[in-house]
Write an enzyme that holds these catalytic residues in place. Sequence first.
Site, PDB file in Angstrom:
ATOM      1  N   GLY A   1       0.395  -3.546  20.125  1.00 13.60           N
ATOM      2  CA  GLY A   1      -0.479  -3.016  21.170  1.00 13.60           C
ATOM      3  C   GLY A   1       0.183  -1.836  21.874  1.00 13.60           C
TER       4      GLY A   1
ATOM      5  N   SER B   1       2.057  -4.671  14.660  1.00 13.99           N
ATOM      6  CA  SER B   1       1.474  -3.822  15.710  1.00 13.99           C
ATOM      7  C   SER B   1       1.540  -4.602  17.012  1.00 13.99           C
ATOM      8  CB  SER B   1       0.044  -3.416  15.352  1.00 13.99           C
ATOM      9  OG  SER B   1      -0.750  -4.541  15.075  1.00 13.99           O
TER      10      SER B   1
ATOM     11  N   GLY C   1       3.621  -0.291  20.844  1.00 16.27           N
ATOM     12  CA  GLY C   1       3.851   0.439  19.602  1.00 16.27           C
ATOM     13  C   GLY C   1       3.978  -0.465  18.393  1.00 16.27           C
TER      14      GLY C   1
ATOM     15  N   GLY D   1      -6.152  -0.943  15.338  1.00 14.14           N
ATOM     16  CA  GLY D   1      -5.414  -1.571  14.229  1.00 14.14           C
ATOM     17  C   GLY D   1      -5.810  -0.977  12.886  1.00 14.14           C
ATOM     18  N   ASP D   2      -7.100  -0.680  12.712  1.00 12.61           N
ATOM     19  CA  ASP D   2      -7.558  -0.079  11.454  1.00 12.61           C
ATOM     20  C   ASP D   2      -6.995   1.341  11.304  1.00 12.61           C
ATOM     21  OD1 ASP D   2      -9.031  -2.416  11.057  1.00 12.61           O
ATOM     22  OD2 ASP D   2     -10.820  -1.579  12.011  1.00 12.61           O
TER      23      ASP D   2
END
Lengths: 306, 306
Positions: A218, A216, A221, A247-248
């Site tokens: 940020g 990931s 993408g 993130g989750d």
Amino acid sequence: MILTVTLNTALDVTYAVPALVPHSSHRVTEVTERPGGKGLNVARVLAALGHDTVVTGFAGGPTGAVLRDLLAALPPRDALVTVAGNTRRTIAVADAATGDTTQLNEPGPHVSAEEWAGFLRTYEDLLTGADAVALCGSLPPGIHVGAYAELVRTARTAGVPVLLDTSGEPLRRGIAARPDLVKPNADELAQLTGAREPLRAAHDARRRGAHSVVASLGPDGMLAVTPDGAWRAVPPAAVRGNPTGAGDSAVAGLISGIAEGLSWPDRLIRAVALSTATVLAPAAGEFDSAAYEDLLTRVGVQQHTA
Amino acid sequence: MILTVTLNTALDVTYAVPALVPHSSHRVTEVTERPGGKGLNVARVLAALGHDTVVTGFAGGPTGAVLRDLLAALPPRDALVTVAGNTRRTIAVADAATGDTTQLNEPGPHVSAEEWAGFLRTYEDLLTGADAVALCGSLPPGIHVGAYAELVRTARTAGVPVLLDTSGEPLRRGIAARPDLVKPNADELAQLTGAREPLRAAHDARRRGAHSVVASLGPDGMLAVTPDGAWRAVPPAAVRGNPTGAGDSAVAGLISGIAEGLSWPDRLIRAVALSTATVLAPAAGEFDSAAYEDLLTRVGVQQHTA
């Protein structure tokens, strides 16, 4: 059913204050509490997507009791294992003036060898009914650093696809046990591999044992490096908002995509749409469902050619 | 028996962090919890002085249960009244580097009219066995601003000497009900009377209804203005340390002196010795008992001549 594991659950407490000034006294104007820890956050998003979801891990003491009371009102089913220690709290002090937050995270309860053995039995039982499992977050004190490697091997023996989302040495050990997917962010990936360039670092992480790697990045993408190819997915435009929980939400997008047998491009679109819709939601860790539906049609995916 | 009343009890939580930096994330290295609220602090000091002590007020919810578990291990007897709401927490974030603390205080539970009525019955019962009563601290939400005035009148009807230690409008109303003693600090006294000069302000507070006034003046000691005369007590030398709890220790010194029938000079010596020994103790709210014994012989008292 999708199973999420949160070994270091937390009661997430938010304090609203006019402005945090170190070494002074503050009257907290509003207190909110909700069940937290990465796997519980993932489960909440999975349930909002309509998935039957079970959460396991540890909870104990008065704070664990509050967490379980709050969890009982939510769709994910509670299969947490009771420990003697007190579940940790995290305090987010939110400045009303700026919207900035200051985070204070308790260390979590010590988990004994007997409690860990009890958890392993519960975990094996739950895997028999699981379509996929996500292992999320930090390890509480007392649990050996190879714990995630052990949980990855058990899932693979049970034939259940396993996603690992952690960092540091637990990630390094866990990857060596050959999980189906790891989802580090750019910093975690660089820390693991020593390479700052995400594509190169993701290839390195695969060599270390992960079947697939989704990094990931940020606002940039996500990047997937898999046995079937490599893809990059990006949101249609930069968004402003609160990245807490993004993130989750991405993990929820990926693990639900695995459980549903989606293609890699569709898993990435869902993960990027969910995490972007989470940044856009006013409350930390929630996602804006209208924005999510819209983003599903607008996230771009490109295949990398080696 | 000495009774202390804490309407807004608190679970006092201390977080040790290396240094508090706003808008960043902190790993809390140590968490300590203890029963708090001014009247509970006063009771702990009274018990350390050897007094049979009972605490009343409100406690409820999961935080109230933790508070009462911790209180059960201490000498003061628990006569707290259960409320439906959750007892507040106070968080003191202690910087390891500087020793400075940042305080975050939750507002406290809403207390209903029925809960207040239930408390009044308990309070009247407890007064029948009390040699003196101390009313301490802020009012939780839902309790009328004249609550302390009501408690002062009830104590006086029961013939029990009553000390009031609060601030703002509850102090103003409470004083009008003619308590035996109020113990404002210089700021509270100035806010009440509009006079910055402590002697003048203390005389004013007596005219408003207080039989006696003891003003705590920090490092300058204490000033008593009573029907029997006026006295000033000062510590033998300026001390450095943590002033948290020094005011509560002073209240313990005064109320125990009233219960034992000590003279005003002896009450002041005890109060100044206890509060100075509290500043000298390493842990907030504790007092250094060797320093206390020594200070008893060294605190100076002078009578004011009108």
